[in-house]
Design an enzyme around this catalytic site. Sequence first.
Site, short mmCIF file in Angstrom:
data_model
loop_
_atom_site.label_atom_id
_atom_site.label_comp_id
_atom_site.label_asym_id
_atom_site.label_seq_id
_atom_site.Cartn_x
_atom_site.Cartn_y
_atom_site.Cartn_z
N ARG A 93 47.91 39.75 34.10
CA ARG A 93 47.90 40.74 35.16
C ARG A 93 48.86 41.90 34.88
O ARG A 93 48.54 43.05 35.16
CB ARG A 93 48.27 40.10 36.51
CG ARG A 93 47.16 39.25 37.10
CD ARG A 93 47.55 38.71 38.45
NE ARG A 93 46.47 37.90 39.03
CZ ARG A 93 45.49 38.40 39.79
NH1 ARG A 93 45.47 39.69 40.04
NH2 ARG A 93 44.56 37.61 40.27
N GLU B 48 46.26 31.22 35.62
CA GLU B 48 45.59 31.01 36.90
C GLU B 48 44.34 30.16 36.69
O GLU B 48 43.62 30.33 35.71
CB GLU B 48 45.21 32.35 37.54
CG GLU B 48 46.39 33.26 37.81
CD GLU B 48 45.97 34.57 38.43
OE1 GLU B 48 44.85 34.62 38.99
OE2 GLU B 48 46.73 35.54 38.35
N GLU C 190 37.63 41.59 40.41
CA GLU C 190 39.06 41.86 40.52
C GLU C 190 39.59 42.46 39.23
O GLU C 190 40.46 43.33 39.24
CB GLU C 190 39.81 40.57 40.86
CG GLU C 190 41.29 40.80 41.13
CD GLU C 190 42.01 39.53 41.53
OE1 GLU C 190 43.18 39.64 41.94
OE2 GLU C 190 41.41 38.44 41.42
N ASP D 90 34.96 51.37 42.50
CA ASP D 90 35.47 52.45 43.35
C ASP D 90 36.05 53.55 42.47
O ASP D 90 37.26 53.74 42.40
CB ASP D 90 36.53 51.90 44.30
CG ASP D 90 36.92 52.93 45.35
OD1 ASP D 90 36.07 53.79 45.66
OD2 ASP D 90 38.05 52.89 45.85
N HIS E 52 40.10 39.29 50.76
CA HIS E 52 39.95 39.04 49.33
C HIS E 52 38.81 39.93 48.85
O HIS E 52 37.63 39.58 48.98
CB HIS E 52 39.63 37.57 49.06
CG HIS E 52 40.76 36.63 49.36
ND1 HIS E 52 42.02 36.81 48.87
CD2 HIS E 52 40.80 35.49 50.12
CE1 HIS E 52 42.81 35.84 49.29
NE2 HIS E 52 42.10 35.02 50.06
N CYS F 190 37.74 40.65 46.01
CA CYS F 190 36.89 40.17 44.91
C CYS F 190 35.77 39.28 45.42
O CYS F 190 34.77 39.07 44.72
CB CYS F 190 37.73 39.41 43.89
SG CYS F 190 38.73 38.09 44.57
#
Length: 808
Positions: free
Chosen positions: A471, A502, A513, A570, A774, A776
């Site tokens: 990340r 994760e 995401e 987006d 959330h 995602c």
Amino acid sequence: MLFDRLALHVGIPRALVYKMTSRQTAGPPNHRRVPESSRMNRATAKHLIERYFRQLTDGCGNGDCSNEFCASCRDFQPLDNNSAAAKALELFCEEEGDYSALNRIIGRIFSSAEALVQSFRKDEPNPAGTHQDSPDPTDADKHAKQREQPAEKMGASSATALPDKGLNQMSDPCEVTVDIDAVRRVYDRFLSLDQVEAALVNALVYLTPNMELDLEYLDVYETNPDYLNIFIIVLENRNLHSPEYLEVALPQFCKAMCKLPVSALARLAKLWSVYGLSHIRRMLETFQQLITFTVVSNEYDSENLVNDDQTVVAATQCLKVAFYANILGGEMNVEHNEDEEEDPESDELTLHELLGEERLYKKGPRVDPLEKELGVRPVDSIKPLIPFEEFVNESLNEVVEMDKDFTFFKVNAETKFSFQSCPFILNVITKNQGLYYDNRIRMYSERRLTALYSMVQGQQPNPYLKLKVRRDHIIDDALLEMISMENPSDLKKQLFVEFEGEQGVDEGGVSKEFFQLVLEEIFNPDIGMFSYDDDTKLFWFNSSSLENEAQYTLVGLVLGLAIYNNCILDVHFPMVVYRKLMGKKGTYLDLSDSHPALYHSLKELLQYSGNVEEDMMLTYQISHTDLFGNPILYDLKEQGDQIPEFVDMYADYILNKSVERQFKAFKKGFLIVTNESPLKYLFRPEEVEMLICGSRKLDFEALEKTTEYDGGYSKDSQIIKDFWETIHSFGEEQKRLFLQFTTGTDRAPVGGLGKLKMIIAKNGSDTDRLPTSHTCFNALLLPEYSSKEKLKERLLKAITYAKGFGML
């Protein structure tokens, strides 16, 4: 024979028309009425019609004649020989109350290809650029006047105008021998008589099978280009879309028209473009009416495909001619094309070819034959005469089986018709289904090839595009994973993303995401890859960016992968970015969207009537600032004195030259994923934007119907009822904020909000905590607030102050 001569009165060889030389005159029908019981022989009928013709052309010689149907009358409007012949026949029929003679003539002429080819002939061709054929002269003269239009409408100089060669071709697109004015006058008279409609219908039914045979087996057009006259004449019948024609006559005519060679169809398209808006709209409505009538009158399924309905197929192919005429008749830019990068060809066989898949993945872009013949593409259109949306037929879209149509499009194009070969008739939802099948089949193909290659190499197969990223280093990791791939085709596998440290299986949400986080960092103004306009809310390439090309290539890859994996992003680019991706350079008019302040300044400059150089001290040197605010000077040209040229060069620098390095890398990444896709062939730039960013149209009623509930909520829960009442009461901006908060984007996916599949889950009992989401998974976590008022207050605060937690 009488009927041989009567046939000449509607346009067949004029020599016989001029044999009527006697200067006798007959009164109008209300002056002399023959009893209905009398039966007139052919010689008498011939004599009377000839008298009417001479009366209408030569007159009686009496300067004080009061007969409104006599050429000697002062108020008489002169007629040409074609019109006089038709009027003479009409007067005869009115006087006798018997239209059988007229019907026989119509049957003789309009059922004969040979007769129609020789009918309505011009005395001599019109000079180039002097068409008077259009019902609206302003439409017919449109192209001749385009160069005189203000620069702000047509572009500064040649930026958005047709090149001279193309303009001349469209001012006089082809030498046709049809006197179109005469055709229209005759139809005006014929179609005002109810008694002759059936004769025209029957004649067309008899004519069309012979035309189809002539064109398919005798190559009649190649030996006689005037054969096109038949189609020009028949299509001037403004009643073709009426019920009398729809069942038999018009379907047969469309099938015959489809047999015309591409060069003939191109002539028709050019001719219609000169005739103008009203003519093209009538052609559009005629063919659309036939398609809709046929579709709603039949039932289709997976066994009985609409692709096999020859009437629908033929009408669609005829509609294509009107589609290109619509482009030719509007404002175009056939110049300023982006350079296409050619893939180096190899003599080695690929795995695709070894597996017999070379037909499925053909090299090079697909090109429509009519498009190639005309030398114009949909992307060349700046403003068509009729909006492209009107060429979409929704009834057809509802019955097309896109899985079958895709197979025809990719594999059986030579033997089966695919509506994707006429993409203008399909809506974005239907075309996106075709693109989905293309993407999925390619994913499966790459998976199979990987398995085969791994077996040969003795390695563990990797059938997916797996990205493992951190990340806090997402850009570096993504670049390392994607840009450095030895085999770019790996990018065409199905995407699976894993965040280091994760747990979780990527079923679409993790990939979404990943896209969000990559774009959030790349479009961060602190990085400086893109500049942001607070007024337009749009991003543009930073010409002074210090980032290398690989970063821009990554952005292009992300956009391509989003399309490939059916994910909405987006991103906020001006339309010129998508036009450039589809092969068009930016021009002056594109500044109105991407750089509106600069556009208005240049527009005022074009309109300035004074001495620009002296009054404004304007030179061909421009300046802009770099990443650190330092001025950069750029010489557009050493010397120049033409303001439109200055404007064009300024726009070219801003939209093309100054960002050439960045955009080239960006486009390279996009094409790595989409180069073998039918994307460029099927979609226009505005549709590509919709694929990537979604639709601006928001239907929250549809979203409510498809939303699912979890954690104890159902559609009957009181808070859910309060929630939807609150959402529907929001204004447009608040609805967009809610959508951004819940899904990560303020737009709907292709097909509308009903395709979104949002989830509302219970997140505890009454509390002061704000709702969370959330993005995602398009999931809203909603506490069970005690009142509707509290729900609204908490929700508004959440969506208003959550900006910055989405993608951008």
